[in-house]
Every structure is written in C-alpha cells, then in structure tokens.
Design a protein around this motif. Structure first.
Motif, PDB file in Angstrom:
ATOM      1  N   MET A   1       0.852  -1.199   0.000  1.00  0.00           N
ATOM      2  CA  MET A   1       0.000   0.000   0.000  1.00  0.00           C
ATOM      3  C   MET A   1       0.880   1.239   0.000  1.00  0.00           C
ATOM      4  O   MET A   1       1.872   1.309   0.715  1.00  0.00           O
ATOM      5  CB  MET A   1      -0.930  -0.006   1.207  1.00  0.00           C
ATOM      6  CG  MET A   1      -1.958   1.101   1.192  1.00  0.00           C
ATOM      7  SD  MET A   1      -3.303   0.830   2.367  1.00  0.00           S
ATOM      8  CE  MET A   1      -4.256  -0.427   1.511  1.00  0.00           C
ATOM      9  N   SER A   2       0.546   2.235  -0.806  1.00  0.00           N
ATOM     10  CA  SER A   2       1.420   3.369  -1.046  1.00  0.00           C
ATOM     11  C   SER A   2       1.185   4.509  -0.064  1.00  0.00           C
ATOM     12  O   SER A   2       0.166   4.569   0.637  1.00  0.00           O
ATOM     13  CB  SER A   2       1.197   3.890  -2.466  1.00  0.00           C
ATOM     14  OG  SER A   2      -0.092   4.463  -2.585  1.00  0.00           O
ATOM     15  N   ALA A   3       2.159   5.437  -0.084  1.00  0.00           N
ATOM     16  CA  ALA A   3       2.035   6.637   0.737  1.00  0.00           C
ATOM     17  C   ALA A   3       0.809   7.447   0.323  1.00  0.00           C
ATOM     18  O   ALA A   3       0.176   8.103   1.162  1.00  0.00           O
ATOM     19  CB  ALA A   3       3.301   7.480   0.609  1.00  0.00           C
ATOM     20  N   LYS A   4       0.458   7.386  -0.957  1.00  0.00           N
ATOM     21  CA  LYS A   4      -0.708   8.123  -1.444  1.00  0.00           C
ATOM     22  C   LYS A   4      -1.989   7.633  -0.771  1.00  0.00           C
ATOM     23  O   LYS A   4      -2.862   8.436  -0.403  1.00  0.00           O
ATOM     24  CB  LYS A   4      -0.818   7.979  -2.955  1.00  0.00           C
ATOM     25  CG  LYS A   4      -1.928   8.794  -3.577  1.00  0.00           C
ATOM     26  CD  LYS A   4      -1.914   8.670  -5.092  1.00  0.00           C
ATOM     27  CE  LYS A   4      -3.029   9.497  -5.725  1.00  0.00           C
ATOM     28  NZ  LYS A   4      -3.021   9.383  -7.209  1.00  0.00           N
ATOM     29  N   GLN A   5      -2.102   6.328  -0.586  1.00  0.00           N
ATOM     30  CA  GLN A   5      -3.293   5.774   0.068  1.00  0.00           C
ATOM     31  C   GLN A   5      -3.326   6.125   1.552  1.00  0.00           C
ATOM     32  O   GLN A   5      -4.394   6.381   2.120  1.00  0.00           O
ATOM     33  CB  GLN A   5      -3.320   4.258  -0.131  1.00  0.00           C
ATOM     34  CG  GLN A   5      -3.579   3.840  -1.579  1.00  0.00           C
ATOM     35  CD  GLN A   5      -3.318   2.375  -1.814  1.00  0.00           C
ATOM     36  OE1 GLN A   5      -2.195   1.890  -1.655  1.00  0.00           O
ATOM     37  NE2 GLN A   5      -4.371   1.639  -2.180  1.00  0.00           N
ATOM     38  N   LEU A 252       5.362  12.325   4.064  1.00  0.00           N
ATOM     39  CA  LEU A 252       5.328  10.868   4.163  1.00  0.00           C
ATOM     40  C   LEU A 252       6.456  10.242   3.358  1.00  0.00           C
ATOM     41  O   LEU A 252       6.712  10.644   2.215  1.00  0.00           O
ATOM     42  CB  LEU A 252       3.986  10.341   3.647  1.00  0.00           C
ATOM     43  CG  LEU A 252       2.739  10.626   4.489  1.00  0.00           C
ATOM     44  CD1 LEU A 252       1.498  10.125   3.767  1.00  0.00           C
ATOM     45  CD2 LEU A 252       2.850   9.964   5.855  1.00  0.00           C
ATOM     46  N   PRO A 253       7.129   9.229   3.907  1.00  0.00           N
ATOM     47  CA  PRO A 253       8.176   8.540   3.142  1.00  0.00           C
ATOM     48  C   PRO A 253       7.562   7.716   2.011  1.00  0.00           C
ATOM     49  O   PRO A 253       6.445   7.202   2.146  1.00  0.00           O
ATOM     50  CB  PRO A 253       8.830   7.638   4.190  1.00  0.00           C
ATOM     51  CG  PRO A 253       7.778   7.429   5.230  1.00  0.00           C
ATOM     52  CD  PRO A 253       6.982   8.690   5.275  1.00  0.00           C
ATOM     53  N   LEU A 257       8.610   0.207   3.479  1.00  0.00           N
ATOM     54  CA  LEU A 257       9.210  -0.263   4.725  1.00  0.00           C
ATOM     55  C   LEU A 257       9.379   0.879   5.722  1.00  0.00           C
ATOM     56  O   LEU A 257       9.108   0.726   6.912  1.00  0.00           O
ATOM     57  CB  LEU A 257      10.564  -0.920   4.433  1.00  0.00           C
ATOM     58  CG  LEU A 257      10.507  -2.347   3.871  1.00  0.00           C
ATOM     59  CD1 LEU A 257      11.904  -2.834   3.513  1.00  0.00           C
ATOM     60  CD2 LEU A 257       9.864  -3.297   4.891  1.00  0.00           C
ATOM     61  N   VAL A 258       9.844   2.035   5.219  1.00  0.00           N
ATOM     62  CA  VAL A 258       9.997   3.194   6.094  1.00  0.00           C
ATOM     63  C   VAL A 258       8.623   3.686   6.545  1.00  0.00           C
ATOM     64  O   VAL A 258       8.421   4.052   7.704  1.00  0.00           O
ATOM     65  CB  VAL A 258      10.777   4.315   5.385  1.00  0.00           C
ATOM     66  CG1 VAL A 258      10.856   5.550   6.275  1.00  0.00           C
ATOM     67  CG2 VAL A 258      12.170   3.834   5.008  1.00  0.00           C
ATOM     68  N   LEU A 259       7.667   3.669   5.624  1.00  0.00           N
ATOM     69  CA  LEU A 259       6.297   4.078   5.944  1.00  0.00           C
ATOM     70  C   LEU A 259       5.738   3.208   7.069  1.00  0.00           C
ATOM     71  O   LEU A 259       5.144   3.702   8.032  1.00  0.00           O
ATOM     72  CB  LEU A 259       5.435   3.958   4.694  1.00  0.00           C
ATOM     73  CG  LEU A 259       4.043   4.602   4.711  1.00  0.00           C
ATOM     74  CD1 LEU A 259       4.148   6.120   4.789  1.00  0.00           C
ATOM     75  CD2 LEU A 259       3.264   4.194   3.464  1.00  0.00           C
ATOM     76  N   ALA A 260       5.942   1.895   6.945  1.00  0.00           N
ATOM     77  CA  ALA A 260       5.453   0.965   7.955  1.00  0.00           C
ATOM     78  C   ALA A 260       6.144   1.189   9.290  1.00  0.00           C
ATOM     79  O   ALA A 260       5.509   1.147  10.354  1.00  0.00           O
ATOM     80  CB  ALA A 260       5.668  -0.469   7.483  1.00  0.00           C
ATOM     81  N   SER A 261       7.450   1.444   9.246  1.00  0.00           N
ATOM     82  CA  SER A 261       8.212   1.656  10.475  1.00  0.00           C
ATOM     83  C   SER A 261       7.728   2.903  11.208  1.00  0.00           C
ATOM     84  O   SER A 261       7.530   2.887  12.430  1.00  0.00           O
ATOM     85  CB  SER A 261       9.697   1.787  10.150  1.00  0.00           C
ATOM     86  OG  SER A 261      10.450   2.078  11.314  1.00  0.00           O
ATOM     87  N   GLU A 262       7.501   3.970  10.469  1.00  0.00           N
ATOM     88  CA  GLU A 262       7.048   5.214  11.094  1.00  0.00           C
ATOM     89  C   GLU A 262       5.602   5.087  11.591  1.00  0.00           C
ATOM     90  O   GLU A 262       5.247   5.651  12.633  1.00  0.00           O
ATOM     91  CB  GLU A 262       7.202   6.376  10.116  1.00  0.00           C
ATOM     92  CG  GLU A 262       8.663   6.685   9.799  1.00  0.00           C
ATOM     93  CD  GLU A 262       8.839   7.915   8.929  1.00  0.00           C
ATOM     94  OE1 GLU A 262       7.821   8.556   8.572  1.00  0.00           O
ATOM     95  OE2 GLU A 262       9.994   8.249   8.605  1.00  0.00           O
ATOM     96  N   GLY A 290       3.747  -5.155   5.410  1.00  0.00           N
ATOM     97  CA  GLY A 290       2.390  -5.634   5.621  1.00  0.00           C
ATOM     98  C   GLY A 290       1.650  -4.898   6.714  1.00  0.00           C
ATOM     99  O   GLY A 290       0.442  -5.091   6.892  1.00  0.00           O
ATOM    100  N   TYR A 291       2.361  -4.039   7.440  1.00  0.00           N
ATOM    101  CA  TYR A 291       1.735  -3.265   8.517  1.00  0.00           C
ATOM    102  C   TYR A 291       0.903  -2.115   7.971  1.00  0.00           C
ATOM    103  O   TYR A 291      -0.053  -1.669   8.607  1.00  0.00           O
ATOM    104  CB  TYR A 291       2.844  -2.709   9.415  1.00  0.00           C
ATOM    105  CG  TYR A 291       2.386  -2.092  10.716  1.00  0.00           C
ATOM    106  CD1 TYR A 291       2.191  -2.876  11.843  1.00  0.00           C
ATOM    107  CD2 TYR A 291       2.175  -0.717  10.812  1.00  0.00           C
ATOM    108  CE1 TYR A 291       1.787  -2.314  13.044  1.00  0.00           C
ATOM    109  CE2 TYR A 291       1.775  -0.142  12.014  1.00  0.00           C
ATOM    110  CZ  TYR A 291       1.584  -0.946  13.123  1.00  0.00           C
ATOM    111  OH  TYR A 291       1.182  -0.391  14.312  1.00  0.00           O
TER     112      TYR A 291
END
Length: 310
Positions: A1-5, A252-253, A257-262, A290-291
């Motif tokens: 899933m993207s940063a846009k979503q 937003l990154p 993976l970075v998006l999920a981590s943050e 997957g987060y």
C-alpha cells in the motif's frame, strides 16, 4: 500500500475531525453554528488543542478559539490544558502559548501566564481587527463539563462529569486520573472529599478502591435522564492521534518499509490513548510493509467513529 493511500486516509480522518470539532464548538459557544448536534460530553481542553492543531486545515476552528480566549477562557483548566498538550505534537504547545497570550490580553485571565512563553499575538492570527461577541453555552448534555465548572474550575467538577458520563460505573483512581488528565494523588484526594460530602459513592471493599456516582441524584439538577446521561468519550487520545497524523502526513516517506516503520512508531506512542477512545484493529501481528494496510484500516475506523459519534 502506497504513501498516497495513507495520505488519503489521513485526509479523510482530518476532515471528519475538523467537522466534529466544529460541531462541538457549536454545542458550547454561540459563535459556532453546526447543522449537526453534538451528543457526547465536550472535553473543552481537548477541543481547544485539536482546534489549534488543525487551524491551518480549518481556519474557523482558530477563529472560535480566538473568541473563546476572550469570552470563555475562565472556564478552562490551565493545568489540564498543559497536561493534555503533552500528548500532542510540539507545534500545538507553541500555539497554546498564542492562545494563552490572547486569554490574558483579551480575556483578562492572568492564570494563563505560565503558558505564554515567547508567543506573539501580533498580526493576522492574534490581532483585534475583527471583534465578534460570543457567549459560552452551559445548557444541555454536551456542555456538562463546563456547566459543572460553574462551581469551580478544577479536579472535582471534572471527575464528576466523567463519572456521570460513564453512566454510574465504578472506576479506580488510576482510570479516573488517566481520563481527566490530572495527577493521581490529587485525584484521589478530590474523590475522597467528594465521597465524604456525599456527592459520590465509594466501593471501599474493592481493591483498588473504586468510585461511582448515582446519576439519579443529579438528573434533575443537571437536566439529563439518569438512564441516558451524556456519554464521556476519550476525545483527547483520539484528537492527539489525529494531530500527530496531520503533522506526519506533510512529509510521508515513499518507501513502504519506512512508511510501515514510522506508522508503527506512531501506534507505539499514541496507541494506548487511542485504544481508550475507540476499538481499532489489532496491529501487533503484522510485520514489515504488511503493517501499512491494517494501519490504514485503523485510520478509517477512527474516521467512521468520529463521523458517527460526536
């Protein structure tokens, strides 16, 4: 899933929260007019802080806050505003300083001095170019917390509002202190004094001791039905999460993976307060990128709750 979503989900929650905040202002202040009535008890400090957080997205929230500084600041708890501000992103504390300066200058309320700091009130945000009079509304269920503060501003009226709003259920000191955002020892002392005066009841045989209120004793005075009191909602935890998402969404990154981590870091910081406000999907079992998908569903659950329960 993207940063846009993710950004789209945050935008939906931010808009729903801005609309909810305006509805709450309309329930306690004559300067706001919403076509939708508020149902639950308005938490005035949480409302102020989320209005400061979202003022660039919805300028009328800041306008309401500016007028409240002049006409209603004395009904707010400075200590509670300070305590709740710690839950919000740092920029909200700075904006609270601006509000405090206005409350001193325009409202003549010197209690706010400790929060002013280096805040400036000149210019378009804090100026007196437009003066519009407003009156706090102290009738109806949503205004219960403010109405009780007609007796005094502090812990006792706030814990009474909380106990009434949870429909007479018994709670230990730690939960009452967490909900009202006061120091536990001070809350315990206030509860003991209220119990001694006969305003509330204690479950002294429980461990830990729990306290409750008999809503039937209050319904005539405060004009609500004992079996259907205005509900207490944990707005502070939800509003703080929205404010954090709003700040995060500005950069937003792009890496999932970075998006999920943050996103995971945000839940680690705000999840406890959020869980007290709303039932969100369990996120602990998801790993890596997957987060992000379940995290978006949690944001959407917050939006649906905010749209349905004001």
């Amino acid at each position: 899933m993207s940063a846009k979503q993710v950004a789209k989900a945050i935008a939906g929650l931010r808009e729903a929260t801005a609309q909810a905040a305006w509805t709450q202002w309309s329930a306690i202040f004559t300067v706001a007019a919403s076509g939708r009535p508020a149902q639950s008890i308005v938490d005035p400090e949480a409302l102020l802080l989320v209005s400061l957080a979202l003022r660039d997205h919805e300028p009328r929230l800041w306008s309401a806050a500016v007028m409240w500084a002049q006409f209603g600041a004395r009904l707010l708890s400075v200590q509670r505003a300070k305590n709740l501000a710690r839950l919000f992103p740092g920029e909200v504390a700075e904006r609270l300083g601006e509000f405090a300066a206005l409350a001193m200058r325009d409202g003549g309320d010197q209690r706010w001095r400790s929060l002013v700091g280096s805040a400036r009130t000149n210019g378009s945000r804090g100026g007196r170019a437009r003066v519009k009079e407003g009156t706090p509304v102290l009738a109806g269920g949503p205004a219960l917390m403010l109405r009780l503060r007609g007796l005094a501003v502090g812990i006792k009226p706030d814990v009474l509002a909380y106990l009434i709003g949870i429909a007479g259920g018994a709670n230990p000191v730690v939960l009452i202190a967490r909900a009202t955002a006061y120091q536990g020892r001070a809350v315990r002392r206030a509860l003991e004094e209220l119990q001694a005066a006969g305003f509330i009841e204690s479950r002294a045989s429980w461990t830990p001791v729990a306290y409750r209120v008999d809503n039937a004793k209050w319904e005539g005075l405060l004009e609500f039905e004992a079996k259907h009191p205005p509900a207490w909602r944990e707005w502070a935890g939800l509003f703080a999460f929205v404010a954090a998402l709003d700040e995060w969404s500005r950069a937003l990154p792009q890496s999932e993976l970075v998006l999920a981590s943050e996103a995971r870091d945000l839940i680690a910081k705000y999840g406890l307060g959020l869980d007290r406000a709303i039932r969100v999907p369990m996120l602990d079992k998801y790993r890596g990128s997957g987060y992000v998908g379940p995290f978006v569903k949690a944001i959407e659950a917050c939006r649906e709750f905010t749209e349905a329960v004001v």
